[in-house]
Structures are given as structure tokens and as C-alpha cells.
Write an enzyme that holds these catalytic residues in place. Structure first.
Site, PDB file in Angstrom:
ATOM      1  N   ASN A   1      82.454 -29.431 -16.853  1.00  0.00           N
ATOM      2  CA  ASN A   1      82.933 -30.361 -15.832  1.00  0.00           C
ATOM      3  C   ASN A   1      83.500 -29.627 -14.622  1.00  0.00           C
ATOM      4  O   ASN A   1      83.237 -29.999 -13.468  1.00  0.00           O
ATOM      5  CB  ASN A   1      83.984 -31.298 -16.409  1.00  0.00           C
ATOM      6  CG  ASN A   1      83.447 -32.244 -17.459  1.00  0.00           C
ATOM      7  OD1 ASN A   1      84.134 -32.574 -18.424  1.00  0.00           O
ATOM      8  ND2 ASN A   1      82.210 -32.702 -17.305  1.00  0.00           N
TER       9      ASN A   1
ATOM     10  N   ARG B   1      92.748 -37.034   5.807  1.00  0.00           N
ATOM     11  CA  ARG B   1      93.283 -36.911   4.445  1.00  0.00           C
ATOM     12  C   ARG B   1      92.802 -38.059   3.559  1.00  0.00           C
ATOM     13  O   ARG B   1      93.519 -38.484   2.653  1.00  0.00           O
ATOM     14  CB  ARG B   1      94.813 -36.853   4.491  1.00  0.00           C
ATOM     15  CG  ARG B   1      95.361 -35.659   5.267  1.00  0.00           C
ATOM     16  CD  ARG B   1      96.861 -35.493   5.076  1.00  0.00           C
ATOM     17  NE  ARG B   1      97.605 -36.584   5.692  1.00  0.00           N
ATOM     18  CZ  ARG B   1      98.171 -36.532   6.894  1.00  0.00           C
ATOM     19  NH1 ARG B   1      98.049 -35.439   7.632  1.00  0.00           N
ATOM     20  NH2 ARG B   1      98.854 -37.559   7.370  1.00  0.00           N
TER      21      ARG B   1
ATOM     22  N   CYS C   1      84.746 -39.816 -17.311  1.00  0.00           N
ATOM     23  CA  CYS C   1      85.804 -38.875 -17.710  1.00  0.00           C
ATOM     24  C   CYS C   1      86.351 -38.161 -16.477  1.00  0.00           C
ATOM     25  O   CYS C   1      87.523 -38.280 -16.154  1.00  0.00           O
ATOM     26  CB  CYS C   1      85.249 -37.889 -18.727  1.00  0.00           C
ATOM     27  SG  CYS C   1      84.746 -38.660 -20.281  1.00  0.00           S
TER      28      CYS C   1
END
Length: 279
Positions: free
Chosen positions: A189, A133, A154
Site C-alpha cells: 500500500n 491546501r 482500506c
């Protein structure tokens, strides 16, 4: 209407109806005016790629080819060089963010990936234990920010998890983005990081699973509201676009090429809309 178009229209309408107005905004238009925006916070979307839900709108054409080339520049070339981006991929829009005539974007994006050898580490972790994880790619590097000027990333973090369904392993991905211009960059994106998810899945011979997308500040710039209204009026096409990676399972991550990707069933509404970017 596709799930992506439903989410797109709902978010545009929510920004118009409920959004807050920016204050002390950093971006500028080319004429020097401050680029203010109207925004909402905490926008979240979930797409089940395995069921054909891809995060790309049909309400206007999205330049997916150049978007995927940019992704390769960041994660395969691991470069911040504008010369590499132009010479290898014929992509020029990052020139607006050149830092101090260095022909780079500063120590950002690909430079941070290379600095920390991120891709090799992620592939090694997943090979050793697919169910760990700790598969986090983070481009948020304060040391790099202090080292040079440059646009702060961003889309700055993506996490991967593996699930078993029957005999198959599925790779899920969660993208976190601090800021997103919904009309221009939202689906660019999202599809870039779906492509990255697909490349890693192919590397191991896994299937693509779910894609989770969180944007902290989702906005429309103050010179884009006419385009926003036009998009709300448009009727989406019925077909569901699908991104396909045409390489065999277990193709090495670094051997995959941009041309190996194919966007199928994509017939977006035209004409294309014009946007003056905020820099």
C-alpha cells in the site's frame, strides 16, 4: 538497516508485545474460521523520498509490479471491473472480493474515482495553484457503500502539498489508512501511493518530497505469528531500494505506464513467506 526495515521490525515487535486482541472480527479465512488479529492503533511513519528513504522492506520480497498495476487500475482506468484488471494487467488477487458474481468489487476504489472525476480535479487544482491546501483524494463514499456490497477501502485518503526548496518545487503526500495487515500489505500500500505521488509530480515537473503514512489499525492475523517471528530474525540487506519513474518531466499523468516504473537496488531476503489471506 533501512528506515523501512527499522520501522517494520519495531511495529511487529510492538504488536506482539503491546497489541490488543480483536473482538467481533468481520474477516474470515477460506475454511470459514473467523480471522482474529492482534493490533495497535495510531501507527505513523515519515519517509523523505528526496533523500532516498522508500517505504519498502528488504526482509521479504514485495510484489511491487502487481501493486503498481493495481494502482493504475484504480486511478488511470478508474475501474472496478475484475475483467479489466485481469485482461489488462494480469492481476487476479482481487477475485476474492468479487461482489455477487458481477465481476466487479462493487462501487469501490476506481468506481468512486470515476464518479467524482477525482484525478482531473486534483490535477486542475494543482495547476491553478500549487500551494492550495485542498488537494484531497477521498475514497470514503457512504452513498457508494449503500449502493452496493463490497470491501470498504482500506487506504482511503491521500493529501498532497507543495513546498519550494530553493528553485525546486517538491510534492509531499500524506496517506491515511483505516486498517492494514502489516506482514502482507503494509509496504504494498505504501509503495502504491508513493507511485501515485511520483506520477503527479512528474505531470508537473516537480520533485518528490516527503511521504507520510498513518494507519489507524495496524494488525497481525492470528495465523501469521510464526511468519512474524521469522521476519524479526531475518537480517536485512544493506542496500537501499529506490523506485524510479523513467519518463520525462511534464509527462501527462494518463500517458504514464506501469512499465515506466523501475525498482532499483532491491535484493530482498528470501525465501518468500506464505500467508493465508483473511477475506
Amino acid at each position: 538497516m533501512t528506515k523501512a526495515d527499522q520501522i517494520f521490525k519495531a511495529n511487529i515487535q510492538k504488536i506482539i508485545n503491546e497489541g490488543s486482541l480483536s473482538e467481533q472480527a468481520r474477516p474470515k479465512y477460506k475454511d470459514g474460521r473467523t480471522a482474529h488479529s492482534k493490533y495497535i492503533t495510531g501507527a505513523f511513519a515519515e519517509y523523505d523520498l528526496a533523500k532516498g528513504e522508500f517505504p519498502i522492506t528488504t526482509l521479504r520480497p514485495i510484489p511491487i509490479k502487481s501493486a503498481i498495476k493495481e494502482l493504475f487500475w484504480i486511478y488511470q482506468d478508474q475501474s472496478n471491473s475484475l475483467d479489466v484488471l485481469e485482461a489488462k494487467y494480469n492481476v487476479h488477487y482481487w477475485n476474492e472480493w468479487e461482489v455477487d458474481q458481477t465481476r466487479t468489487i462493487g462501487q469501490r476504489y476506481g468506481a468512486v474515482v470515476k464518479k467524482h472525476d477525482i484525478i482531473s480535479k486534483i490535477l486542475k487544482q494543482l495547476a491553478e495553484n500549487p500551494w492550495n491546501r485542498r488537494n484531497v483524494i477521498s475514497l470514503w463514499d457512504y452513498e457508494a457503500f449503500e449502493e452496493t456490497k463490497g470491501l470498504l477501502p482500506c487506504a482511503f485518503q491521500i493529501m498532497f502539498d507543495v513546498r519550494r526548496v530553493g528553485e525546486d518545487l517538491y510534492l509531499d503526500a500524506s496517506l491515511t489508512q483505516r486498517s492494514n495487515d502489516i506482514l502482507v500489505a503494509h509496504h504494498i500500500n505504501a509503495m502504491q501511493y508513493v507511485a501515485l505521488q511520483m506520477m503527479i509530480a512528474k505531470h508537473f515537473g516537480w520533485k518528490i518530497g516527503k511521504f507520510f503514512y498513518f494507519v489507524n489499525n495496524l494488525h497481525i492475523y492470528d495465523n501469521q505469528f510464526d511468519q512474524a517471528q521469522e521476519l524479526l530474525k531475518r537480517q536485512p540487506v544493506a542496500s537501499q531500494p529506490k523506485l524510479v519513474l523513467n519518463v520525462p518531466d511534464r509527462t501527462n499523468f494518463f500517458d504514464i505506464k506501469p512499465d515506466d516504473f523501475e525498482l532499483q537496488n532491491y535484493d530482498p531476503v528470501k525465501p518468500q513467506l506464505h500467508f493465508d489471506l483473511a477475506i
